[in-house]
Write a protein that holds these residues in place. Sequence first.
Motif, PDB file in Angstrom:
ATOM      1  N   ARG A 250       0.845  -1.209   0.000  1.00  0.00           N
ATOM      2  CA  ARG A 250       0.000   0.000   0.000  1.00  0.00           C
ATOM      3  C   ARG A 250       0.872   1.247   0.000  1.00  0.00           C
ATOM      4  N   GLN A 251       2.002   1.211   0.704  1.00  0.00           N
ATOM      5  CA  GLN A 251       2.925   2.341   0.684  1.00  0.00           C
ATOM      6  C   GLN A 251       3.601   2.468  -0.672  1.00  0.00           C
ATOM      7  N   ALA A 252       3.893   1.348  -1.318  1.00  0.00           N
ATOM      8  CA  ALA A 252       4.483   1.385  -2.663  1.00  0.00           C
ATOM      9  C   ALA A 252       3.503   2.000  -3.654  1.00  0.00           C
ATOM     10  N   VAL A 253       2.214   1.685  -3.511  1.00  0.00           N
ATOM     11  CA  VAL A 253       1.189   2.298  -4.374  1.00  0.00           C
ATOM     12  C   VAL A 253       1.183   3.810  -4.189  1.00  0.00           C
ATOM     13  N   PHE A 254       1.299   4.245  -2.950  1.00  0.00           N
ATOM     14  CA  PHE A 254       1.347   5.680  -2.658  1.00  0.00           C
ATOM     15  C   PHE A 254       2.475   6.351  -3.430  1.00  0.00           C
ATOM     16  N   TYR A 274     -10.279  -2.927  -4.475  1.00  0.00           N
ATOM     17  CA  TYR A 274     -10.968  -2.294  -3.350  1.00  0.00           C
ATOM     18  C   TYR A 274     -10.204  -1.093  -2.815  1.00  0.00           C
ATOM     19  N   LYS A 275     -10.946  -0.237  -2.116  1.00  0.00           N
ATOM     20  CA  LYS A 275     -10.371   0.993  -1.576  1.00  0.00           C
ATOM     21  C   LYS A 275      -9.812   0.748  -0.174  1.00  0.00           C
ATOM     22  N   PHE A 276      -8.569   1.164   0.042  1.00  0.00           N
ATOM     23  CA  PHE A 276      -7.920   1.066   1.346  1.00  0.00           C
ATOM     24  C   PHE A 276      -7.243   2.396   1.674  1.00  0.00           C
ATOM     25  N   THR A 277      -7.174   2.724   2.946  1.00  0.00           N
ATOM     26  CA  THR A 277      -6.459   3.934   3.343  1.00  0.00           C
ATOM     27  C   THR A 277      -4.957   3.715   3.178  1.00  0.00           C
ATOM     28  N   ASN A 278      -4.206   4.798   3.240  1.00  0.00           N
ATOM     29  CA  ASN A 278      -2.754   4.719   3.127  1.00  0.00           C
ATOM     30  C   ASN A 278      -2.140   4.034   4.338  1.00  0.00           C
ATOM     31  N   ALA A 279      -0.907   3.575   4.150  1.00  0.00           N
ATOM     32  CA  ALA A 279      -0.185   2.988   5.284  1.00  0.00           C
ATOM     33  C   ALA A 279       0.024   4.036   6.384  1.00  0.00           C
ATOM     34  N   TYR A 280       0.232   5.282   5.980  1.00  0.00           N
ATOM     35  CA  TYR A 280       0.390   6.382   6.935  1.00  0.00           C
ATOM     36  C   TYR A 280      -0.899   7.198   6.954  1.00  0.00           C
ATOM     37  N   ARG A 281      -1.495   7.327   8.114  1.00  0.00           N
ATOM     38  CA  ARG A 281      -2.772   8.037   8.251  1.00  0.00           C
ATOM     39  C   ARG A 281      -2.692   9.458   7.708  1.00  0.00           C
ATOM     40  N   ALA A 282      -1.577  10.140   7.958  1.00  0.00           N
ATOM     41  CA  ALA A 282      -1.446  11.540   7.557  1.00  0.00           C
ATOM     42  C   ALA A 282      -1.417  11.716   6.048  1.00  0.00           C
ATOM     43  N   GLU A 502      -7.257  -1.950   8.372  1.00  0.00           N
ATOM     44  CA  GLU A 502      -7.261  -2.200   6.930  1.00  0.00           C
ATOM     45  C   GLU A 502      -6.996  -3.670   6.610  1.00  0.00           C
ATOM     46  N   VAL A 503      -6.130  -4.326   7.381  1.00  0.00           N
ATOM     47  CA  VAL A 503      -5.849  -5.737   7.101  1.00  0.00           C
ATOM     48  C   VAL A 503      -7.046  -6.602   7.486  1.00  0.00           C
ATOM     49  N   ARG A 522     -17.258  -9.195   3.363  1.00  0.00           N
ATOM     50  CA  ARG A 522     -16.973  -8.468   2.125  1.00  0.00           C
ATOM     51  C   ARG A 522     -16.456  -7.065   2.422  1.00  0.00           C
ATOM     52  N   ILE A 523     -15.858  -6.448   1.414  1.00  0.00           N
ATOM     53  CA  ILE A 523     -15.369  -5.073   1.506  1.00  0.00           C
ATOM     54  C   ILE A 523     -16.353  -4.184   0.761  1.00  0.00           C
ATOM     55  N   LYS A 524     -16.830  -3.158   1.398  1.00  0.00           N
ATOM     56  CA  LYS A 524     -17.894  -2.347   0.813  1.00  0.00           C
ATOM     57  C   LYS A 524     -17.423  -1.464  -0.335  1.00  0.00           C
ATOM     58  N   GLN A 525     -16.284  -0.790  -0.159  1.00  0.00           N
ATOM     59  CA  GLN A 525     -15.898   0.253  -1.110  1.00  0.00           C
ATOM     60  C   GLN A 525     -14.951  -0.275  -2.182  1.00  0.00           C
ATOM     61  N   LYS A 526     -15.358  -0.117  -3.425  1.00  0.00           N
ATOM     62  CA  LYS A 526     -14.504  -0.467  -4.564  1.00  0.00           C
ATOM     63  C   LYS A 526     -13.535   0.676  -4.845  1.00  0.00           C
TER      64      LYS A 526
END
Length: 553
Positions: A250-254, A274-282, A502-503, A522-526
């Motif tokens: 996820r950090q590499a995607v960032f 699917y949509k996931f938050t960043n590894a770093y919240r900020a 997230e995990v 399931r994960i709601k957000q695509k």
Amino acid sequence: MTATPGHLYIFEGADGVGKSALSERFANELRATGIRCELLAFPGRSPGTLGSLVYQIHHQPEAVGINAVTPQATQLLHVAAHVDALQTEILPLLNQGITVVLDRYWWSTVVDGLVAGIPRSTIDLMVAIELAGWRGVRPTAAFLVERDTPLRPEPTELWTRWCSHYRDLAEQETSDYPVHRITNDDSVDAAVIRIQALLSGAHIPATPKQETNDSSQPTTRTTGLLAFAAIAPAQPSKVFDSYWSFAAERQAVFFRRLSGLPPPWTTDAVLKAYKFTNAYRASDRVSQYLIRNVIYQGDQSPEELFFRIILFKFFNRIETWHRLLDAFGEVRFDGYSFKAYDTVLSQALTSGHRIYSAAYIMPTGGRAFGTGRKHQANLRLLERMMDDEVPLRLSEMRTMASAFALLRSYPLIGDFLAYQYVTDINYSNLTDFSESEFVMPGPGARDGLTKCFTSFGGLSEVDLMKVVADRQEEEFAARGIDFSTLWGRRLQLIDCQNLFCEVDKYARVKHPDVAGRQARLRIKQKFSPTREPISYWYPPKWGINQRMSAGVL
């Protein structure tokens, strides 16, 4: 060689709040970590002690041939028992380096005396005798245990007065030693977790804390109540491996998106879909907007900073903030009007617009503030916090745990929201806490922990999270994973907490056979890369912006 003085932990509160059960459980937790600890109570109930006799006189005077004792004489007897316990038990134990957990303190002399109608001047003389007996010893921490209703029947008026006097006294004492208000409305386990979080690395350090604001340097490892060298005795599952691979990818995607590479930015099928938050919240979009456009735009006084941050976080929605800006030009406490803000927000709702983010579940608050709509209760809550000078009090606090406890003491703010809010406040210059000092797991993170560990090995969720943050470099290396930090800033506890959340979602697809507490499947957000790019900018005190501009990773 003289022993290092032991720690003193105080549990106080009105009758029926559960402080005795909580102090006993806390003492057992300390013992389980190898800490020498004694649990004592005022006035004392051990056979053959003055305290046991005073306890009997107080509760069963007829058993010792006494018809009645006046309130003033009763309190003097308690003072005598307290001083006796101090000289014969408490101080000798502390001087031997043994930790003492004490059920009640001299606070009870004050509160019981006030409720009984004893003049405050007389109470102060009694307390002076007790304080002289303590010989300057201060608690490592004092916990005021509170509940909405007592666990056993208590006279309603008296109980309300007890609680009120204890709150006033706790407020007065915060300047002399750490005082924390502990809600005990759910389970003892939950209350102990809150206490462990409040004590995170502050009062039983295994390693001195390194004083530095340079986020490029390795942070000193915090320990909370326990010190660890490895994950054991907890038992990791296969999802724990995914925790580290997910964080790295996820950090590499960032960074791939930041460098301008076209999609797809990953070959991981779950991350692509699917949509996931960043590894770093900020680094998340809303946090970035908060940092750049809310915190560091406008008046930097404590009052205005706090007002903007909390108002934004109540809704946590950029579009709602724009509505307020469009209406008022600038969002300021100076000139704030409940009616004006209520009108703007009510009109948005009437027009069919959402004003709250779906990220957090906000209580309605109607019962607490007598309002009809949730946003009205939020506005009233913010007004109360401003009246209570919360911004100034936060600016004077030295630990994130104490700031968390202050925010947590207000209606509508539970553990999860208090932790999120104190983290956002700490992005500003209002406070300067280490994010490696304190953590409070939310519901999603608890699910993630359950999936990552088949057994906690007797450790708490807070302790496990601290172990994970502490060992991140070793865990990445053990799996041959090259993790790119945030321009030298390692994952903080808030980031590890978010990653567990997230995990939990990630494992619903990647490891559908591993169940969490809530058994979500399931994960709601695509994922949909439709939004415009973000110009990243972090709190200047982190020192990241300079390295980012220089292209230094």
